[in-house]
Design a protein around this motif. Structure first.
Motif, short mmCIF file in Angstrom:
data_model
loop_
_atom_site.label_atom_id
_atom_site.label_comp_id
_atom_site.label_asym_id
_atom_site.label_seq_id
_atom_site.Cartn_x
_atom_site.Cartn_y
_atom_site.Cartn_z
N THR A 106 18.36 -21.21 6.38
CA THR A 106 19.27 -21.09 7.52
C THR A 106 19.54 -22.45 8.15
N ASN A 107 18.48 -23.24 8.32
CA ASN A 107 18.62 -24.54 8.96
C ASN A 107 19.45 -25.50 8.12
N LYS A 141 9.41 -15.96 4.97
CA LYS A 141 10.03 -16.21 6.27
C LYS A 141 10.29 -17.71 6.46
N THR A 142 9.33 -18.54 6.06
CA THR A 142 9.49 -19.99 6.20
C THR A 142 10.64 -20.50 5.35
N THR A 176 13.91 -19.54 6.85
CA THR A 176 14.23 -20.40 8.00
C THR A 176 14.78 -21.74 7.52
#
Length: 214
Positions: A185-186, A178-179, A182
């Motif tokens: 995506t960022n 998940k990290t 993220t």
């Protein structure tokens, strides 16, 4: 005598570096570290002048370690010895606080020369890295999209364009899937890219990361 600690997660690399250092009569290896935790233990418990640090080790990222080492021991000299040849890695390492940057393909005499220069209070970088640092300090310069990424985002970006999956990157960096998702995506949002294909095309066009090795 220049006292050195070698931090690399590969025992064979540490052994090779120790043999190179042993050939010089003005320096010695007084400690080793195989991950970020051990690096910080050596920094806190051992007496030495130069830390030879690999950027890619289990636990903390190399960039993060450089900053943590400076908090603990601001005067400790750091030479980054990395497999990454890209200028962006070197520039980021120097900006984080390293005093020099060499690739693992460098000749043994370069390593010894770099250690001596850094221990004496100097810096050791290539002319190309020095130029990038100078350009970055000039007002009015236009930064490339990838330069807006954080150190961790740049690390994830480099691994993605080298062909690693999100799951593999998570395992490699000891972070959750998940990290990593993220971060992906960022970083794509910051760079104005829509998908992974665009990310790889950007890396190839700008000669950033390891996409050219695919």
């Amino acid at each position: 005598m220049i006292r050195i600690v070698i931090a690399d997660d590969h025992a064979i690399v540490r052994e090779g570096l120790k043999r190179i250092v042993a050939l010089a009569d003005d320096m010695e290896v007084v400690g080793e570290a195989a991950d970020g935790t051990e690096v910080m233990q050596r920094v806190r418990e051992s007496v030495f002048e130069v830390l030879v640090l690999d950027l890619s080790m289990p636990g903390r990222s190399g960039m993060e370690l450089i900053k943590l080492v400076h908090v603990e021991r601001p005067k400790l000299r750091i030479l980054v010895l990395s497999m990454h040849q890209e200028l962006q890695y070197a520039v980021r390492a120097i900006k984080a606080g390293a005093n020099g940057y060499l690739t693992k393909e460098s000749a043994p005499d370069q390593l010894v020369q770099a250690l001596r220069r850094i221990a004496a209070g100097g810096a050791y970088v290539s002319a190309e890295v020095a130029e990038q640092l100078a350009l970055g300090a000039m007002p009015g310069g236009v930064a490339a999209a990838h330069e807006s990424l954080s150190d961790r985002e740049f690390e994830v970006f480099s691994l993605i364009v080298a062909g690693h999956s999100v799951t593999n990157i998570a395992a490699r960096l000891n972070l959750s899937v998940k990290t990593i998702s993220t971060h992906k995506t960022n970083l794509m949002h910051k760079m104005g890219l829509q998908n992974q294909s665009e990310l790889i095309r950007y890396a190839i066009k700008n000669e950033v990361g390891d996409a050219l090795d695919l």
